[in-house]
Design a protein around this motif. Structure first.
Motif, mmCIF file in Angstrom:
data_model
loop_
_atom_site.group_PDB
_atom_site.id
_atom_site.type_symbol
_atom_site.label_atom_id
_atom_site.label_comp_id
_atom_site.label_asym_id
_atom_site.label_seq_id
_atom_site.Cartn_x
_atom_site.Cartn_y
_atom_site.Cartn_z
ATOM 1 N N PRO A 1 -11.069 0.475 -5.141
ATOM 2 C CA PRO A 1 -10.173 1.016 -4.194
ATOM 3 C C PRO A 1 -9.050 1.598 -5.014
ATOM 4 C CG PRO A 1 -9.750 -1.358 -4.168
ATOM 5 C CD PRO A 1 -10.987 -1.163 -4.975
ATOM 6 N N GLY A 2 -8.468 2.553 -4.610
ATOM 7 C CA GLY A 2 -7.171 3.438 -5.228
ATOM 8 C C GLY A 2 -6.258 2.525 -5.838
ATOM 9 N N PRO A 3 -5.813 1.777 -4.836
ATOM 10 C CA PRO A 3 -4.523 0.778 -5.546
ATOM 11 C C PRO A 3 -5.200 -0.275 -6.259
ATOM 12 C CG PRO A 3 -4.564 1.058 -3.044
ATOM 13 C CD PRO A 3 -5.966 1.649 -3.369
ATOM 14 N N THR B 1 -11.444 -7.214 6.351
ATOM 15 C CA THR B 1 -11.936 -6.161 5.660
ATOM 16 C C THR B 1 -12.480 -6.547 4.466
ATOM 17 O OG1 THR B 1 -9.638 -6.170 4.855
ATOM 18 C CG2 THR B 1 -10.005 -4.916 6.844
ATOM 19 N N ILE B 2 -12.878 -5.560 3.585
ATOM 20 C CA ILE B 2 -13.493 -6.036 2.377
ATOM 21 C C ILE B 2 -12.530 -6.544 1.397
ATOM 22 C CG2 ILE B 2 -14.844 -5.000 0.350
ATOM 23 C CD1 ILE B 2 -16.313 -3.003 2.553
ATOM 24 N N GLN C 1 -20.399 -4.258 -3.411
ATOM 25 C CA GLN C 1 -19.306 -4.736 -4.001
ATOM 26 C C GLN C 1 -18.867 -6.280 -4.418
ATOM 27 O OE1 GLN C 1 -16.430 -2.377 -1.425
ATOM 28 N NE2 GLN C 1 -14.914 -2.304 -3.269
ATOM 29 N N GLN D 1 -4.595 4.172 3.205
ATOM 30 C CA GLN D 1 -5.440 4.577 2.094
ATOM 31 C C GLN D 1 -4.452 5.220 1.023
ATOM 32 O OE1 GLN D 1 -9.052 3.993 1.388
ATOM 33 N NE2 GLN D 1 -8.858 2.644 3.247
ATOM 34 N N ASP E 1 -12.333 7.111 4.138
ATOM 35 C CA ASP E 1 -10.690 6.811 3.875
ATOM 36 C C ASP E 1 -9.976 7.425 5.049
ATOM 37 O OD1 ASP E 1 -11.570 6.084 1.341
ATOM 38 O OD2 ASP E 1 -10.956 8.214 0.437
ATOM 39 N N ALA F 1 -19.242 1.002 4.062
ATOM 40 C CA ALA F 1 -18.127 0.316 3.891
ATOM 41 C C ALA F 1 -17.259 0.267 5.153
ATOM 42 C CB ALA F 1 -17.024 0.934 2.719
ATOM 43 N N GLU G 1 -10.450 5.263 8.248
ATOM 44 C CA GLU G 1 -9.604 3.934 8.488
ATOM 45 C C GLU G 1 -8.278 4.273 8.520
ATOM 46 O OE1 GLU G 1 -11.430 0.660 6.285
ATOM 47 O OE2 GLU G 1 -12.871 1.008 7.975
ATOM 48 N N ARG H 1 -6.229 -6.996 -4.537
ATOM 49 C CA ARG H 1 -6.915 -8.266 -4.612
ATOM 50 C C ARG H 1 -6.001 -9.419 -4.939
ATOM 51 N NH1 ARG H 1 -12.209 -5.065 -7.055
ATOM 52 N NH2 ARG H 1 -12.419 -4.089 -5.289
ATOM 53 N N ARG I 1 0.671 -1.108 -0.006
ATOM 54 C CA ARG I 1 0.002 0.134 -0.214
ATOM 55 C C ARG I 1 0.965 1.122 -0.203
ATOM 56 N NH1 ARG I 1 -5.156 0.498 1.318
ATOM 57 N NH2 ARG I 1 -6.245 -1.284 0.991
ATOM 58 N N LYS J 1 -5.793 0.491 7.694
ATOM 59 C CA LYS J 1 -4.885 0.145 6.669
ATOM 60 C C LYS J 1 -4.258 1.741 5.839
ATOM 61 C CE LYS J 1 -7.548 -2.692 4.592
ATOM 62 N NZ LYS J 1 -8.282 -3.479 3.617
ATOM 63 N N PRO K 1 -17.896 0.573 -5.420
ATOM 64 C CA PRO K 1 -16.549 1.212 -5.081
ATOM 65 C C PRO K 1 -15.367 0.098 -5.645
ATOM 66 C CG PRO K 1 -17.882 0.713 -3.112
ATOM 67 C CD PRO K 1 -18.466 -0.006 -4.422
HETATM 68 P P1 XMP Z 1 -11.725 -2.363 3.413
HETATM 69 O O1 XMP Z 1 -10.918 -3.178 2.506
HETATM 70 O O2 XMP Z 1 -10.536 -1.550 4.236
HETATM 71 O O3 XMP Z 1 -12.522 -1.150 2.378
HETATM 72 O O4 XMP Z 1 -12.672 -2.874 4.215
HETATM 73 C C1 XMP Z 1 -13.380 -0.436 2.594
HETATM 74 C C2 XMP Z 1 -13.677 0.096 1.511
HETATM 75 O O5 XMP Z 1 -12.763 1.120 0.927
HETATM 76 C C3 XMP Z 1 -12.049 0.668 -0.390
HETATM 77 N N1 XMP Z 1 -10.864 0.738 -0.234
HETATM 78 C C4 XMP Z 1 -9.912 1.749 -0.700
HETATM 79 N N2 XMP Z 1 -10.334 2.908 -1.323
HETATM 80 N N3 XMP Z 1 -8.180 3.591 -1.507
HETATM 81 C C5 XMP Z 1 -9.601 3.651 -1.824
HETATM 82 O O6 XMP Z 1 -9.769 4.783 -2.551
HETATM 83 C C6 XMP Z 1 -7.646 2.413 -0.809
HETATM 84 O O7 XMP Z 1 -6.590 2.584 -0.682
HETATM 85 C C7 XMP Z 1 -8.466 1.479 -0.349
HETATM 86 N N4 XMP Z 1 -8.717 0.318 0.333
HETATM 87 C C8 XMP Z 1 -9.995 -0.116 0.399
HETATM 88 C C9 XMP Z 1 -12.702 -0.758 -0.491
HETATM 89 O O8 XMP Z 1 -12.741 -1.138 -2.013
HETATM 90 C C10 XMP Z 1 -13.974 -0.714 0.316
HETATM 91 O O9 XMP Z 1 -15.008 -0.334 -0.466
#
Ligand code: XMP
Length: 310
Positions: A193-195, A306-307, A231, A142, A131, A265, A134, A200, A100, A140, A191
């Motif tokens: 994620p940015g990365p 986490t998702i 999602q 972001q 964002d 989320a 979290e 995945r 990340r 984690k 949604p």
């Molecule tokens: P997690 O995995 O933390 O994800 O349960 C919660 C929501 O955030 C999205 N996600 C991200 N979105 N940058 C983003 O813009 C990130 O680094 C990132 N990491 C997780 C994820 O898809 C879910 O909707």
């Protein structure tokens, strides 16, 4: 929240902050950055360039599809091919947080160059409340949140950040996106994620491994989209499993199918998917991706999982 009032206020705010300077809007095609880009376009259209970084971690055909949606809205999107930079930054990295952070550093480095090359002083990005919560809560890193508390983006990167959606949650952003005239394909978009697909791919992120997840994701989306989950996606594990390919043993890949229901989320529940749909997904993935020998459906809520997988 009064959506129209919110939009008017933010448009005025962006005008005041950016003034006559140049700004870059960072577009990924997700609902957050799309809403943010249209807001900024309303505010400062002539002093803004919209940039989409192709990091090699997007879903199939995503850069071109996003460019087309925005062209229809009269907004030109410049695609920067930075795939090599991102894969170099991720090379050899296994640890999720290291991955990340490597992604985030590559993201800011590529944007820094784009911003400074175009003489801009502002980077507009679609950070939302979840964002920030979290990252600050230590769940984690972001990609769009700076962790060196007290050091501004200006000191670190040479430009100022503008984040007009940072107080909103996803469902509110969807309302704003709709009001701004974005098509349903964007305001109701799952949604992402940015990365991107890096979240995945468990283990090393290589172009080949990303391609496996990209193809599996197409199948998951095609089969599950009718259920309108919050999602749904595929994940490639780093472990392998034994399977059979044309009568011979194959120690092949394992794909996890994940689909969740959620509002913000911050918590999520697995989608109750009909058995037939799961079996179709399993059959298609193993038939269309010959190196995948196992497919599993994940049934863990958030928390404790986490998702995403990293
Ligand atoms: P997690 O995995 O933390 O994800 O349960 C919660 C929501 O955030 C999205 N996600 C991200 N979105 N940058 C983003 O813009 C990130 O680094 C990132 N990491 C997780 C994820 O898809 C879910 O909707």
């Amino acid at each position: 929240m009064d959506v129209k009032e919110f939009i008017d206020q933010r448009v005025e705010e962006i005008k005041t902050i950016v003034g006559p300077e140049m700004a870059i809007s960072a577009l990924s095609g997700g609902v957050d950055s799309s809403a943010c880009t249209v807001l900024a376009h309303w505010a400062i259209k002539d002093n803004m360039k919209v940039i989409f970084i192709d990091d090699g971690l997007m879903r199939k055909s995503e850069p071109q599809e996003v460019q087309k949606v925005f062209a229809d809205l009269g907004i030109t999107v410049e695609i920067i091919d930075a795939q090599d930079e991102f894969f170099m930054a991720l090379k050899g990295k296994i640890d999720p947080e290291e991955k990340r952070k490597a992604f985030r550093n590559a993201f800011y480095t590529v944007f820094k160059k784009a911003v400074l090359d175009s003489g801009a002083r502002f980077l507009i990005q679609g950070t939302i409340a979840a964002d920030i919560i979290e990252t600050k809560g230590g769940v984690k890193t972001q990609h769009n949140i700076l962790d060196q508390i007290g050091i501004s983006a200006e000191d670190q990167y040479g430009y100022k950040l503008v984040e007009p959606l940072r107080d909103l949650f996803k469902h509110q952003v969807r309302e704003v996106a709709k009001e701004l005239g974005l098509p349903e394909a964007i305001h109701q978009r799952m949604p992402f994620p940015g990365p991107g697909l890096a979240t995945r791919v468990v283990g090393e992120v290589t172009p080949e491994r990303v391609e496996v997840v990209r193809k599996a994701t197409v199948i998951v989306e095609e089969e599950i989209i009718g259920l309108k989950p919050f999602q749904a996606f595929a994940v490639l594990l780093s472990d392998k499993g034994t399977g059979i390919d044309e009568g011979k043993r194959l120690f092949g890949d394992i794909i996890i199918v994940r689909s969740v229901e959620s509002r913000d989320a911050l918590t999520a529940e697995p989608t109750p998917i009909p058995w037939e749909t799961l079996m179709t997904i399993s059959r298609r993935i193993t038939a269309e991706l010959p190196n995948v020998v196992r497919v599993a459906y994940e049934i863990t809520p958030k928390p404790p999982a986490t998702i995403e997988y990293i």
